[in-house]
Scaffold this motif. Sequence first.
Motif, PDB file in Angstrom:
ATOM      1  N   MET A   2      14.742  13.320   1.627  1.00  0.00           N
ATOM      2  CA  MET A   2      14.774  11.959   2.153  1.00  0.00           C
ATOM      3  C   MET A   2      14.058  11.920   3.505  1.00  0.00           C
ATOM      4  SD  MET A   2      16.288  10.410  -0.245  1.00  0.00           S
ATOM      5  CE  MET A   2      17.060   8.883   0.225  1.00  0.00           C
ATOM      6  N   VAL A   3      13.223  10.893   3.679  1.00  0.00           N
ATOM      7  CA  VAL A   3      12.443  10.748   4.909  1.00  0.00           C
ATOM      8  C   VAL A   3      12.519   9.318   5.414  1.00  0.00           C
ATOM      9  CG1 VAL A   3      10.837  12.592   4.249  1.00  0.00           C
ATOM     10  CG2 VAL A   3      10.284  10.221   3.708  1.00  0.00           C
ATOM     11  N   ARG A   4      12.036   9.142   6.634  1.00  0.00           N
ATOM     12  CA  ARG A   4      11.939   7.809   7.237  1.00  0.00           C
ATOM     13  C   ARG A   4      10.604   7.730   7.964  1.00  0.00           C
ATOM     14  NH1 ARG A   4      16.530   4.598  10.353  1.00  0.00           N
ATOM     15  NH2 ARG A   4      15.309   3.096  11.539  1.00  0.00           N
ATOM     16  N   ARG A   5       9.873   6.639   7.714  1.00  0.00           N
ATOM     17  CA  ARG A   5       8.603   6.422   8.396  1.00  0.00           C
ATOM     18  C   ARG A   5       8.537   4.993   8.901  1.00  0.00           C
ATOM     19  NH1 ARG A   5       6.902  10.030   4.529  1.00  0.00           N
ATOM     20  NH2 ARG A   5       6.234  12.001   5.441  1.00  0.00           N
ATOM     21  N   ALA A   6       8.013   4.850  10.104  1.00  0.00           N
ATOM     22  CA  ALA A   6       7.769   3.532  10.697  1.00  0.00           C
ATOM     23  C   ALA A   6       6.265   3.306  10.694  1.00  0.00           C
ATOM     24  CB  ALA A   6       8.314   3.488  12.119  1.00  0.00           C
ATOM     25  N   VAL A   7       5.851   2.089  10.347  1.00  0.00           N
ATOM     26  CA  VAL A   7       4.424   1.775  10.297  1.00  0.00           C
ATOM     27  C   VAL A   7       4.157   0.462  11.020  1.00  0.00           C
ATOM     28  CG1 VAL A   7       4.082   2.972   8.089  1.00  0.00           C
ATOM     29  CG2 VAL A   7       4.526   0.517   8.094  1.00  0.00           C
ATOM     30  N   VAL A   8       2.936   0.351  11.531  1.00  0.00           N
ATOM     31  CA  VAL A   8       2.406  -0.907  12.045  1.00  0.00           C
ATOM     32  C   VAL A   8       1.047  -1.093  11.389  1.00  0.00           C
ATOM     33  CG1 VAL A   8       1.622  -2.196  14.060  1.00  0.00           C
ATOM     34  CG2 VAL A   8       3.647  -0.733  14.234  1.00  0.00           C
ATOM     35  N   SER A  10      -2.380  -3.412  11.021  1.00  0.00           N
ATOM     36  CA  SER A  10      -3.204  -4.375  11.748  1.00  0.00           C
ATOM     37  C   SER A  10      -4.336  -4.859  10.864  1.00  0.00           C
ATOM     38  CB  SER A  10      -3.792  -3.723  13.001  1.00  0.00           C
ATOM     39  OG  SER A  10      -2.762  -3.213  13.815  1.00  0.00           O
ATOM     40  N   GLY A  11      -4.781  -6.082  11.110  1.00  0.00           N
ATOM     41  CA  GLY A  11      -5.865  -6.696  10.353  1.00  0.00           C
ATOM     42  C   GLY A  11      -5.473  -8.116   9.994  1.00  0.00           C
ATOM     43  N   ARG A  12      -5.970  -8.594   8.855  1.00  0.00           N
ATOM     44  CA  ARG A  12      -5.544  -9.906   8.358  1.00  0.00           C
ATOM     45  C   ARG A  12      -4.360  -9.660   7.439  1.00  0.00           C
ATOM     46  NH1 ARG A  12      -7.209 -13.173   4.002  1.00  0.00           N
ATOM     47  NH2 ARG A  12      -8.933 -11.760   3.625  1.00  0.00           N
ATOM     48  N   VAL A  13      -3.181  -9.546   8.056  1.00  0.00           N
ATOM     49  CA  VAL A  13      -1.984  -9.148   7.314  1.00  0.00           C
ATOM     50  C   VAL A  13      -0.852 -10.170   7.415  1.00  0.00           C
ATOM     51  CG1 VAL A  13      -2.503  -6.686   7.360  1.00  0.00           C
ATOM     52  CG2 VAL A  13      -1.249  -7.688   9.264  1.00  0.00           C
ATOM     53  N   GLN A  14      -1.066 -11.241   8.166  1.00  0.00           N
ATOM     54  CA  GLN A  14      -0.080 -12.331   8.189  1.00  0.00           C
ATOM     55  C   GLN A  14      -0.684 -13.537   7.491  1.00  0.00           C
ATOM     56  OE1 GLN A  14       1.839 -13.214  11.911  1.00  0.00           O
ATOM     57  NE2 GLN A  14       2.231 -11.059  12.353  1.00  0.00           N
ATOM     58  N   GLY A  15       0.175 -14.280   6.784  1.00  0.00           N
ATOM     59  CA  GLY A  15      -0.293 -15.449   6.055  1.00  0.00           C
ATOM     60  C   GLY A  15      -0.923 -15.107   4.711  1.00  0.00           C
ATOM     61  N   VAL A  16      -0.744 -13.863   4.258  1.00  0.00           N
ATOM     62  CA  VAL A  16      -1.323 -13.410   2.984  1.00  0.00           C
ATOM     63  C   VAL A  16      -0.255 -12.797   2.081  1.00  0.00           C
ATOM     64  CG1 VAL A  16      -3.651 -13.072   3.910  1.00  0.00           C
ATOM     65  CG2 VAL A  16      -2.001 -11.187   4.011  1.00  0.00           C
ATOM     66  N   ALA A  17       1.027 -13.098   2.356  1.00  0.00           N
ATOM     67  CA  ALA A  17       2.172 -12.598   1.581  1.00  0.00           C
ATOM     68  C   ALA A  17       2.322 -11.090   1.663  1.00  0.00           C
ATOM     69  CB  ALA A  17       2.093 -13.067   0.126  1.00  0.00           C
ATOM     70  N   PHE A  18       1.875 -10.498   2.765  1.00  0.00           N
ATOM     71  CA  PHE A  18       1.975  -9.045   2.933  1.00  0.00           C
ATOM     72  C   PHE A  18       3.424  -8.583   2.880  1.00  0.00           C
ATOM     73  CE2 PHE A  18       1.643  -4.878   4.742  1.00  0.00           C
ATOM     74  CZ  PHE A  18       0.345  -4.465   4.498  1.00  0.00           C
ATOM     75  N   PRO A  39       4.579 -10.745  16.788  1.00  0.00           N
ATOM     76  CA  PRO A  39       3.915 -11.876  17.447  1.00  0.00           C
ATOM     77  C   PRO A  39       2.404 -11.693  17.627  1.00  0.00           C
ATOM     78  CG  PRO A  39       5.918 -11.266  18.631  1.00  0.00           C
ATOM     79  CD  PRO A  39       5.696 -10.228  17.581  1.00  0.00           C
ATOM     80  N   ASN A  40       1.921 -10.452  17.684  1.00  0.00           N
ATOM     81  CA  ASN A  40       0.487 -10.203  17.907  1.00  0.00           C
ATOM     82  C   ASN A  40      -0.343 -10.259  16.630  1.00  0.00           C
ATOM     83  OD1 ASN A  40       1.127  -7.821  16.630  1.00  0.00           O
ATOM     84  ND2 ASN A  40       0.353  -6.490  18.240  1.00  0.00           N
ATOM     85  N   GLY A  41       0.287 -10.583  15.476  1.00  0.00           N
ATOM     86  CA  GLY A  41      -0.444 -10.678  14.214  1.00  0.00           C
ATOM     87  C   GLY A  41      -0.341  -9.458  13.327  1.00  0.00           C
ATOM     88  N   ASP A  42       0.270  -8.377  13.829  1.00  0.00           N
ATOM     89  CA  ASP A  42       0.476  -7.171  13.030  1.00  0.00           C
ATOM     90  C   ASP A  42       1.724  -7.322  12.164  1.00  0.00           C
ATOM     91  OD1 ASP A  42      -1.703  -6.072  14.336  1.00  0.00           O
ATOM     92  OD2 ASP A  42      -0.514  -4.746  15.615  1.00  0.00           O
ATOM     93  N   VAL A  43       1.901  -6.393  11.239  1.00  0.00           N
ATOM     94  CA  VAL A  43       3.107  -6.292  10.431  1.00  0.00           C
ATOM     95  C   VAL A  43       3.711  -4.927  10.693  1.00  0.00           C
ATOM     96  CG1 VAL A  43       4.021  -6.130   8.076  1.00  0.00           C
ATOM     97  CG2 VAL A  43       2.363  -7.908   8.638  1.00  0.00           C
ATOM     98  N   GLU A  44       5.029  -4.896  10.911  1.00  0.00           N
ATOM     99  CA  GLU A  44       5.748  -3.653  11.193  1.00  0.00           C
ATOM    100  C   GLU A  44       6.739  -3.393  10.075  1.00  0.00           C
ATOM    101  OE1 GLU A  44       8.214  -1.826  14.949  1.00  0.00           O
ATOM    102  OE2 GLU A  44       8.539  -3.945  14.459  1.00  0.00           O
ATOM    103  N   GLY A  45       6.934  -2.130   9.731  1.00  0.00           N
ATOM    104  CA  GLY A  45       7.907  -1.776   8.710  1.00  0.00           C
ATOM    105  C   GLY A  45       8.595  -0.467   9.010  1.00  0.00           C
ATOM    106  N   CYS A  46       9.775  -0.322   8.445  1.00  0.00           N
ATOM    107  CA  CYS A  46      10.535   0.917   8.536  1.00  0.00           C
ATOM    108  C   CYS A  46      11.000   1.243   7.121  1.00  0.00           C
ATOM    109  CB  CYS A  46      11.718   0.750   9.474  1.00  0.00           C
ATOM    110  SG  CYS A  46      12.673   2.260   9.695  1.00  0.00           S
ATOM    111  N   PHE A  47      10.617   2.420   6.622  1.00  0.00           N
ATOM    112  CA  PHE A  47      10.843   2.775   5.222  1.00  0.00           C
ATOM    113  C   PHE A  47      11.656   4.064   5.133  1.00  0.00           C
ATOM    114  CE2 PHE A  47       6.152   1.281   4.892  1.00  0.00           C
ATOM    115  CZ  PHE A  47       6.525  -0.046   5.041  1.00  0.00           C
TER     116      PHE A  47
END
Length: 91
Positions: A2-8, A10-18, A39-47
């Motif tokens: 089992m692992v955990r990774r955080a990602v950010v 960047s690009g055109r990733v908001q408003g496209v159902a990412f 707020p800066n337009g990026d998408v962040e995730g924790c998996f």
Amino acid sequence: MMVRRAVVVSGRVQGVAFRNHTQRTALELGVRGWVRNLPNGDVEGCFEGEDAAVRQLVDWCRRGPASARVDRLTEREERHTGEFGSFEIRY
């Protein structure tokens, strides 16, 4: 393992159902955690999940859905906690 990774992502990733596509892919892979717009337009995730499944989700995020354009993905490994019951979109 089992692992955990955080990602950010960047690009055109908001408003496209990412986030929706990330959630759907995570659930298909059995990965738990969350994804949210920044707020800066990026998408962040924790998996969290099995190493192979989390790697697949991170690789998917490098491409995103067809309407997205991913310019950069930063990733960091974190300590697995098992704190997530499912995969959610955070607001």
